[in-house]
Motif scaffolding. Structure first.
Motif, PDB file in Angstrom:
ATOM      1  N   ASN A 126       3.838  -0.449  13.328  1.00 58.51           N
ATOM      2  CA  ASN A 126       3.648   0.897  13.864  1.00 58.51           C
ATOM      3  C   ASN A 126       3.934   0.916  15.361  1.00 58.51           C
ATOM      4  OD1 ASN A 126       2.295   3.373  14.889  1.00 58.51           O
ATOM      5  ND2 ASN A 126       1.674   3.578  12.747  1.00 58.51           N
ATOM      6  N   PRO A 127       4.969   1.646  15.781  1.00 60.27           N
ATOM      7  CA  PRO A 127       5.332   1.653  17.205  1.00 60.27           C
ATOM      8  C   PRO A 127       4.334   2.389  18.096  1.00 60.27           C
ATOM      9  CG  PRO A 127       6.688   3.220  15.978  1.00 60.27           C
ATOM     10  CD  PRO A 127       5.888   2.469  14.969  1.00 60.27           C
ATOM     11  N   THR A 166       0.818  -1.213   0.000  1.00 58.61           N
ATOM     12  CA  THR A 166       0.000   0.000   0.000  1.00 58.61           C
ATOM     13  C   THR A 166       0.848   1.259   0.000  1.00 58.61           C
ATOM     14  OG1 THR A 166      -1.602  -1.253   1.314  1.00 58.61           O
ATOM     15  CG2 THR A 166      -1.960   1.106   1.126  1.00 58.61           C
ATOM     16  N   LYS A 167       1.888   1.274   0.821  1.00 58.76           N
ATOM     17  CA  LYS A 167       2.693   2.490   0.953  1.00 58.76           C
ATOM     18  C   LYS A 167       3.356   2.884  -0.354  1.00 58.76           C
ATOM     19  CE  LYS A 167       6.315   4.582   3.782  1.00 58.76           C
ATOM     20  NZ  LYS A 167       7.117   4.459   5.020  1.00 58.76           N
ATOM     21  N   ARG A 168       4.065   1.959  -0.964  1.00 61.48           N
ATOM     22  CA  ARG A 168       4.784   2.282  -2.197  1.00 61.48           C
ATOM     23  C   ARG A 168       3.834   2.462  -3.383  1.00 61.48           C
ATOM     24  NH1 ARG A 168       9.401  -2.121  -2.845  1.00 61.48           N
ATOM     25  NH2 ARG A 168       7.747  -3.464  -2.022  1.00 61.48           N
ATOM     26  N   GLY A 169       2.797   1.613  -3.467  1.00 59.95           N
ATOM     27  CA  GLY A 169       1.863   1.720  -4.583  1.00 59.95           C
ATOM     28  C   GLY A 169       1.113   3.035  -4.586  1.00 59.95           C
ATOM     29  N   PHE A 170       0.637   3.453  -3.414  1.00 54.89           N
ATOM     30  CA  PHE A 170      -0.104   4.710  -3.330  1.00 54.89           C
ATOM     31  C   PHE A 170       0.828   5.896  -3.567  1.00 54.89           C
ATOM     32  CE2 PHE A 170      -3.383   7.269  -0.653  1.00 54.89           C
ATOM     33  CZ  PHE A 170      -3.960   7.739  -1.817  1.00 54.89           C
ATOM     34  N   TRP A 199       4.301   9.238   2.821  1.00 56.68           N
ATOM     35  CA  TRP A 199       5.503   8.415   2.852  1.00 56.68           C
ATOM     36  C   TRP A 199       6.098   8.325   4.266  1.00 56.68           C
ATOM     37  CZ3 TRP A 199       7.380   4.880  -0.228  1.00 56.68           C
ATOM     38  CH2 TRP A 199       8.690   4.410   0.004  1.00 56.68           C
ATOM     39  N   PHE A 200       6.069   9.432   5.000  1.00 57.85           N
ATOM     40  CA  PHE A 200       6.688   9.445   6.317  1.00 57.85           C
ATOM     41  C   PHE A 200       5.712   9.127   7.453  1.00 57.85           C
ATOM     42  CE2 PHE A 200       9.710  12.014   3.865  1.00 57.85           C
ATOM     43  CZ  PHE A 200      10.892  11.395   4.238  1.00 57.85           C
ATOM     44  N   PHE A 244       2.010  17.070  -3.883  1.00 53.98           N
ATOM     45  CA  PHE A 244       3.391  16.824  -3.471  1.00 53.98           C
ATOM     46  C   PHE A 244       3.537  16.900  -1.953  1.00 53.98           C
ATOM     47  CE2 PHE A 244       3.670  18.259  -7.879  1.00 53.98           C
ATOM     48  CZ  PHE A 244       4.428  17.236  -8.430  1.00 53.98           C
ATOM     49  N   GLY A 245       2.770  17.794  -1.332  1.00 52.99           N
ATOM     50  CA  GLY A 245       2.744  17.814   0.132  1.00 52.99           C
ATOM     51  C   GLY A 245       2.143  16.537   0.698  1.00 52.99           C
TER      52      GLY A 245
END
Length: 458
Positions: free
Chosen positions: A215-216, A98-102, A206-207, A199-200
Motif C-alpha cells: 500500500n503506497p 484475502t483480496k481475491r477470496g473475499f 477490489w479497487f 455489487f457496489g
C-alpha cells in the motif's frame, strides 16, 4: 518525535471498509426475517391465493404454524450452507489471498440475494438461502484475516469490535428500509434492492484493498508498528486435520458453537417475537419495527465497540491476554443471563431493554472470540481457523434452527430465551477447561514440512 501509533492511522480505513462489508452482508442476510412477517409473502410461500372472490384470504393458525416450521427449515438450510461455506471460504482465502477470496464471496452472495426476489415457493426460497449462505460465509474469515494482517495483536480485539459493529448497523438499516420497501413496492423489492448493494461493495473492495506491504499510502512508521509482533516464520500450508489437533482450535470452536446459534436466533426470530408474542402488551408490525430495532442494535453496536475496547484497556493496564479476554467474556456472559425474562414480561419496553443488553453482550463476546483466531495462530492460517470455528457455530445454528419453529409453535418463546440465557456461561467454562491459558501456537509447532524456515528451507 511522532510514535508509530500517531504518525499513521491508515489501518483504521481498512477497518471502515470491513465495517461496510459486514453491514451489507447483514442487510442481505437479515431481509428475510422482516419479510417473513408480511402476510402476502407467507401466502405466496405456502401457495395460498391472496384473495378469494375479491375477499382477502385469512391465514389460519394452522397455516401460520406450518409457515413457521417451514421457515425454521429454510433457516437451517442457510446455516448448513454457511457451515460448509465457512470451511471452504477459510481454506480458499488462505490460499488465494484475502483480496481475491473475499471478492468471490461478495459476488456469490450478491447474486444469490438478488435472485431471491424471483422465488415463488418455500422450495425456491430454501435453495436461494442455501446459495446465500455459501457466499456470505466468506465475510468473517476474510475480515478476521485482514485484521491480523493490518493490526498488531494488542489492537485486534478493538478492530474486530469495530468491524463487527457492522452487523448491528446492517440490521438497523434492514429494519428501517425493508418494511418501507415491502409496504410500498411489495416483498420482492426488498430482496432486489438490497441485493444490489453487494455489487457496489465488490467494486470498492477490489479497487481499495491491498496488503500493508503493497500500500503506497501507508507510512513506513505505521507499517513498522503493524509488524511489531509479526510471526517470524510464516506458515506455508496447514491442513484442517492438523489444525484440529490443537486445543486452541477447539477453544475457539466451542465459543462459536455455543454463542453463534443464539445470535442467529435473534436475527431470524425477533421480528416474529415482537409481532406474535401474546404476552406483550403491544405488538410490532412492518409499520412499527423501525424504532425498537434501532434501539436494540444501536445498543448492540455500542456493546461491540465497548467490549472490544475494554479488553484492549485491560491489556494496556498490564493484564495478560488470557486474563483480559476471559474477564471481558465473563462480563458479557453475565449480561445475557436476564434475557429469559423477556419472554415473560408484558412490557414491550422491558423486553426491548433486556434484548438490547443481551445482543450488546453477544457482540462483545464475538469481538473477543474472533480475536482468538488471530491471537492464537500465525497469520497465514487465521482464515482457516476462523472458518473451522465458524463451521462449528453454523452447526450449532442448524440444530437450533431445526428446533426453533417447532419449539415456538408448541411452547412459545420462553424455552428459546432460557437456552440463550445460559449458553455463554457454559461456553466460557468449557473454553477455560480446554484452554486454561491463551498460549499461541508457534509456527514451528506446526508440521515442519509445512512451513518456511528463516533460512529459506522448502
Amino acid at each position: 518525535m511522532q510514535t508509530p501509533t500517531t504518525s499513521g492511522r491508515f489501518r483504521w480505513r481498512i477497518v471502515a471498509l470491513l465495517f461496510l462489508a459486514t453491514t451489507i452482508n447483514y442487510v442481505d442476510r437479515q431481509v428475510l426475517s422482516f419479510t417473513m412477517t408480511d402476510e402476502l409473502f407467507r401466502k405466496e410461500m405456502l401457495d395460498i391465493p391472496p384473495d378469494h372472490n375479491g375477499i382477502p384470504t385469512v391465514l389460519t393458525r394452522e397455516a401460520t404454524d406450518r409457515f413457521k416450521i417451514l421457515y425454521g427449515d429454510v433457516d437451517a438450510a442457510f446455516k448448513f450452507a454457511y457451515a460448509i461455506g465457512f470451511l471452504l471460504a477459510g481454506w480458499l482465502i488462505d490460499r488465494i489471498g484475502t483480496k481475491r477470496g473475499f471478492s468471490l464471496g461478495i459476488f456469490f452472495w450478491s447474486v444469490s440475494a438478488l435472485m431471491t426476489s424471483f422465488v415463488s415457493n418455500m422450495a425456491g426460497l430454501r435453495w436461494a438461502r442455501t446459495s446465500l449462505g455459501l457466499g456470505e460465509s466468506a465475510n468473517f474469515p476474510a475480515a478476521v484475516k485482514t485484521v491480523a494482517e493490518w493490526f498488531p495483536r494488542k489492537e485486534r480485539s478493538f478492530a474486530n469490535g469495530l468491524f463487527n459493529a457492522g452487523t448491528n448497523v446492517g440490521i438497523i438499516l434492514t429494519a428501517v428500509s425493508v418494511p418501507y420497501l415491502i409496504l410500498n413496492f411489495g416483498w420482492r423489492s426488498s430482496f432486489f434492492v438490497t441485493g444490489l448493494l453487494g455489487f457496489g461493495l465488490l467494486i470498492l473492495w477490489w479497487f481499495t484493498y491491498t496488503k500493508p506491504e503493497r500500500n503506497p499510502q501507508l507510512s513506513a512508521s505505521e507499517l513498522a508498528y503493524i509488524r511489531s509482533d509479526s510471526d517470524k516464520i510464516p506458515v506455508r500450508k496447514v491442513s484442517w486435520t492438523r489444525l484440529l489437533g490443537f486445543k486452541q482450535t477447539w477453544a475457539f470452536a466451542i465459543g462459536k458453537f455455543m454463542a453463534d446459534p443464539i445470535w442467529w436466533f435473534y436475527m431470524s426470530w425477533l421480528p416474529d417475537f415482537f409481532n406474535s408474542n401474546d404476552a406483550l402488551d403491544q405488538k410490532l408490525d412492518l409499520k412499527s419495527f423501525g424504532v425498537p430495532f434501532l434501539i436494540i442494535y444501536v445498543v448492540s453496536d455500542a456493546g461491540s465497540v465497548f467490549f472490544g475496547w475494554l479488553t484492549t484497556q485491560f491489556m494496556n493496564w498490564g493484564w495478560s491476554a488470557n486474563r483480559a479476554r476471559k474477564t471481558t467474556m465473563l462480563i458479557c456472559a453475565l449480561c445475557v443471563v436476564p434475557i429469559f425474562f423477556a419472554a415473560q414480561t408484558s412490557s414491550l419496553t422491558v423486553a426491548i431493554a433486556l434484548i438490547s443488553l443481551a445482543t450488546a453482550a453477544h457482540q462483545g463476546w464475538a469481538a473477543n472470540t474472533y480475536t482468538f483466531a488471530s491471537d492464537l495462530f500465525p497469520k497465514n492460517v487465521v482464515a482457516s481457523v476462523t472458518g473451522i470455528g465458524g463451521m462449528f457455530g453454523a452447526v450449532g445454528g442448524i440444530l437450533l434452527a431445526l428446533l426453533s419453529g417447532r419449539i415456538i409453535t408448541a411452547f412459545g418463546y420462553l424455552p428459546m430465551f432460557i437456552i440463550a440465557s445460559c449458553s455463554y456461561l457454559i461456553a466460557l467454562i468449557l473454553i477455560h477447561l480446554v484452554l486454561p491459558a491463551l498460549d499461541p501456537v508457534k509456527a514451528e509447532e506446526l508440521d515442519e514440512s509445512e512451513y518456511w524456515s528463516v533460512a529459506g528451507r522448502p
